[in-house]
Write an enzyme that holds these catalytic residues in place. Structure first.
Site, PDB file in Angstrom:
ATOM      1  N   LYS A  17       1.435  -1.026   0.035  1.00 31.12           N
ATOM      2  CA  LYS A  17      -0.233  -0.175  -0.025  1.00 31.12           C
ATOM      3  C   LYS A  17       0.634   1.656  -0.049  1.00 31.12           C
ATOM      4  CE  LYS A  17      -3.031  -3.180   0.458  1.00 31.12           C
ATOM      5  NZ  LYS A  17      -4.252  -3.162   0.969  1.00 31.12           N
TER       6      LYS A  17
HETATM    7  C1  LIG Z   1      -4.740  -4.388   1.239  1.00 34.51           C
HETATM    8  C2  LIG Z   1      -6.217  -4.231   1.976  1.00 34.51           C
HETATM    9  C3  LIG Z   1      -7.482  -5.097   2.646  1.00 34.51           C
HETATM   10  C4  LIG Z   1      -6.625  -5.719   4.287  1.00 34.51           C
HETATM   11  O1  LIG Z   1      -5.687  -5.480   5.078  1.00 34.51           O
HETATM   12  P1  LIG Z   1      -4.682  -5.759   5.423  1.00 34.51           P
HETATM   13  O2  LIG Z   1      -3.401  -4.235   5.595  1.00 34.51           O
HETATM   14  O3  LIG Z   1      -3.711  -6.586   4.226  1.00 34.51           O
HETATM   15  O4  LIG Z   1      -5.186  -6.443   6.286  1.00 34.51           O
HETATM   16  C5  LIG Z   1      -9.052  -4.699   3.106  1.00 34.51           C
HETATM   17  N1  LIG Z   1      -9.490  -3.962   1.665  1.00 34.51           N
HETATM   18  C6  LIG Z   1      -8.817  -3.731   1.133  1.00 34.51           C
HETATM   19  C7  LIG Z   1      -9.276  -3.849  -0.082  1.00 34.51           C
HETATM   20  C8  LIG Z   1      -7.189  -3.814   0.745  1.00 34.51           C
HETATM   21  O5  LIG Z   1      -6.908  -3.720  -0.291  1.00 34.51           O
END
Ligand SMILES: *Cc1c(COP(=O)(O)O)cnc(C)c1O
Length: 382
Positions: free
Chosen positions: A187
């Site tokens: 991210k």
């Molecule tokens: C990455 C992601 C999550 C979950 O995040 P984590 O930190 O990996 O648990 C939830 N929703 C979306 C759309 C994501 O891309």
């Protein structure tokens, strides 16, 4: 990277600086490793960055989504409408609370949840809508807010792709009842693992704070200052705490977020320029009135060529990906909720065509050109 820039190019990757490393090492020598001053500092910084009033940092974006479902009181028999094209966690958080996710279709041009399709799926059991700012592009928050108000539903923004994105001049974090971010390394900014929920509602924030700490009403620092051993576990919570070590990294990363979003946008515009005349390769539509956070750069590959193109791109050492398989087609959802193909036609057609190309702040313009030219050739030859 120099001359070997054509070696395997991943679809995303984190950027860690010397300052980031120093910030983490400093915490290791401090009195606090887990919940200490860095957690609060990180929450305060995200709150002021987004313009929301309260922030609750937790161990992952998924934990933040689960905390949001808990805080809103989602339980047995409740339905929550979610987009069909998203990471599974968007729907899983409803199931953790024994609720039922109801899948809505997406707009084929943007892959954002379609408000008109949501409305068709609202039932007397519907309690909330979770919308995802897919790829980093803000949803139609005005339309979602009027729907939520019309039917008395809670609105949650899964902004795991979109920290820093702007809708009509304001950053995400203020449009839903609760907005969730992820700090996974792929991210925009990372804490290793980590997430945060932001809200303007003090009571929802308090519920999420208690939920991340076993459902206990006070944290140790508050007990110490009250000079008391007493605490109460008022509800069943989890250990969803994030550490000071992780938050130190997040604080240091946040300083570079603005520049990274600009880089991502410039690289995306550069990608677009290679596909203008291509009939078989079309980037997703971007709304010009908003600021896109460009987590993912997604194109559609026409004429049923996507699978072959994917394979050849990987053979060419280019880390393409597919985001995402419609969630309700996963075996778990088929078995548990009886979902099957046909529920969301736009999602299913789009899923056959989408391809995510590499995009991250340190990607070079030469690499974008290389990826785009290789893709054009492979599509032509397929
Ligand atoms: C990455 C992601 C999550 C979950 O995040 P984590 O930190 O990996 O648990 C939830 N929703 C979306 C759309 C994501 O891309």
């Amino acid at each position: 990277m120099g001359s070997d820039f054509k070696k395997f190019i991943p679809y995303g990757r984190q950027e860690i600086s010397g300052d980031d490393i120093k910030a983490v090492v400093d915490v290791l020598g401090s009195d606090w490793l887990t919940t200490g001053p860095k957690v609060k500092e990180f929450e305060d910084l995200i709150v002021s960055y987004t313009g929301a009033l309260f922030g609750v940092a937790v161990s992952s974006g998924t934990a933040a989504l689960h905390s949001a479902m808990y805080a809103l009181g989602i339980g047995v028999g409740d339905e929550v409408i979610v987009p069909s094209i998203t990471f599974a966690a968007t729907a899983n958080c409803v199931v953790y609370q024994n609720g039922t996710p109801v899948f809505a279709d997406v707009d084929p041009e943007t892959l954002l949840i379609d408000p008109a399709d949501i409305e068709k799926r609202i039932s007397p059991r519907t309690k909330a809508i979770i919308a995802v700012d897919y790829a980093g592009q803000p949803c139609d928050w005005d339309a979602l807010r009027s729907l939520a108000d019309k039917y008395g539903l809670f609105l949650v923004d899964d902004a795991c792709h979109a920290i820093g994105a702007e809708y009509k001049g304001r950053r995400l974090g203020v449009f839903a009842d609760i907005t969730v971010f992820s700090f996974h390394p792929v991210k925009h900014i990372t804490t290793g693992e980590g997430g945060m929920a932001v809200t303007d509602n003090e009571e929802l924030a308090a519920r999420m704070r208690s939920f991340r700490n076993h459902g206990i009403t006070t944290v140790p620092a508050q007990r110490d200052s009250a000079g008391t051993w007493f605490y109460e576990m008022v509800d069943l919570g989890y250990n969803y705490r994030i550490t000071d070590i992780q938050c130190a990294l997040g604080i240091s990363q946040l300083k570079r977020l603005h520049g990274w979003i600009e880089n991502r946008n410039s690289l995306a515009v550069f990608y677009d320029s290679f596909f203008l005349a291509e009939e078989e390769i079309s980037p997703l539509k971007k709304f010009s009135c908003n600021i896109h956070a460009r987590h993912l750069y997604v194109v559609r590959i026409k004429d049923g060529k996507r699978d072959a193109v994917f394979k050849k791109m990987r053979e060419a050492e280019i880390g393409v990906n597919v985001h995402y398989i419609p969630v309700y087609l996963h075996p778990f959802y088929r078995n548990r909720f009886g979902t099957s193909p046909g529920i969301c036609p736009n999602a299913e057609t789009s899923y056959q065509e989408i391809l995510t190309l590499p995009l991250f702040p340190s990607l070079l313009y030469d690499q974008v050109e290389y990826v785009a030219e290789v893709l054009k050739k492979i599509v032509k030859d397929s």
